[in-house]
Design a protein around this motif. Sequence first.
Motif, short mmCIF file in Angstrom:
data_model
loop_
_atom_site.label_atom_id
_atom_site.label_comp_id
_atom_site.label_asym_id
_atom_site.label_seq_id
_atom_site.Cartn_x
_atom_site.Cartn_y
_atom_site.Cartn_z
N ASP A 110 0.84 -1.19 0.00
CA ASP A 110 0.00 0.00 0.00
C ASP A 110 0.88 1.25 0.00
O ASP A 110 1.89 1.31 0.71
N LEU A 111 0.47 2.26 -0.78
CA LEU A 111 1.23 3.49 -0.88
C LEU A 111 0.81 4.50 0.19
O LEU A 111 1.64 5.32 0.61
N THR A 112 -0.44 4.50 0.58
CA THR A 112 -0.92 5.34 1.68
C THR A 112 -1.94 4.51 2.46
O THR A 112 -2.41 3.47 1.97
N PRO A 113 -2.30 4.94 3.66
CA PRO A 113 -3.27 4.15 4.44
C PRO A 113 -4.64 4.01 3.78
O PRO A 113 -5.29 2.97 3.92
N HIS A 114 -5.07 5.05 3.05
CA HIS A 114 -6.46 5.08 2.59
C HIS A 114 -6.65 4.78 1.11
O HIS A 114 -7.75 4.40 0.70
N SER A 133 -7.85 10.67 -5.15
CA SER A 133 -8.35 10.86 -3.79
C SER A 133 -9.42 9.79 -3.51
O SER A 133 -10.14 9.38 -4.42
N ASP A 170 -4.56 13.91 3.28
CA ASP A 170 -4.43 12.69 4.06
C ASP A 170 -5.23 11.53 3.44
O ASP A 170 -5.14 10.40 3.94
N GLN A 218 -5.20 11.21 -0.19
CA GLN A 218 -4.78 11.27 -1.59
C GLN A 218 -3.50 10.46 -1.80
O GLN A 218 -2.75 10.23 -0.85
N VAL A 219 -3.28 10.05 -3.05
CA VAL A 219 -2.03 9.41 -3.43
C VAL A 219 -1.55 10.07 -4.71
O VAL A 219 -2.35 10.43 -5.58
#
Length: 376
Positions: free
Chosen positions: A66-70, A204, A301, A303-304
Amino acid sequence: MAPPNTDIIQEIEKLNLQNLARTKGNYVVYPNDKYPELELFDHQDPGHRGDPAKASLYKNAEKIFDLTPHIGTEIHGLQLSTLNDTQKDDLALLVAERGVVFFRDQDIDVYQAREWARHFGPLHVHNTFGHPPGLPEVHVVYFDTETVKKYKSIGGVNLQGAARSAADGWHSDVTYDNQPAGLTLLKASTIDTLPHTGGDTLWSSSYAAYDRLSPAFQKFVEGLEAVHSGQQQVDEAINANHVVRRKNWTSIHPVVRTHPVTGWKALFVQPGFTRSIVGLSKRESDIVLQYLFDHISGGVDFQVRFKWEENSVAVWDNRVTNHNAVFDYLEFGKRHGWRVTPQGEKPYFDPKSKSKRQDLAEKAEAEAKENAAKQN
């Protein structure tokens, strides 16, 4: 008319879009073909068949992270061109959960991608944009130093003047259709048709955008409907003497929609195509929508940001994400890629659906109780 059957032509000579971009620049054509209005159909999402563990992907990939948590997951060691149906189903589920999944060094060509994408739904033909010769279902991304000189705006995004804000670029594809885009694949081109710096794309999470709203505001927007319009794209086409393929480019969709596979709530508005909220005065609608647009663009927070490389591919779910291409390279470089876009279901809101945060929290709590019971 329906999209032409070009299989015979393609068997004789297949186009290499990368070479065309390298040698001809913007190679798209604008035939004067009109199309019937898009009819509603029963969309059967292959993610329903996906394995919750996505074993067919995780057991065969070299690495998945995973690149970000969301939002945002990257997969190494798999070729999209060779995925079997089980892996496609698992990918549909993973994309539905994570919003966007990235692949590097992919060999899939435009003809393979066109067939690959049909696994996920009927392929969309854009109402106004050009396409490669004989491939109306393929949407080409091509911008270079001439773009700003030729076009005041692209897709409703103003490319000229200091007044343009990058926040204007957030959108989900063709939401003005009755059954907009579902899962989408976009492949970047060769290194000499990508800028040496810049040209990134952001996504997002619309799940997290909903979750970040206060409970009172969530309750307010649930059940509201919004008007989505492609009028700006139509105006651009008319000004450029390009064809407008269909007569309808306005739809009404819920402000909060439910994903059919995950069952999670997602905020379904964006500045690209959402124009007004049904039942509110213009002033009320403008205020609410501007707040939601700012909420999306400022949500760093959830977005990637993806840096394109040669033969990179992004596969995303337009139903639960917005994306924004960054035009920071137009003074010195070019960026080329192509996209295939299956349609999804007609957006709907299920009052019984849950937010992603709520659902995952309840599942974690149930699992903790089950583990505690086993230990006792």
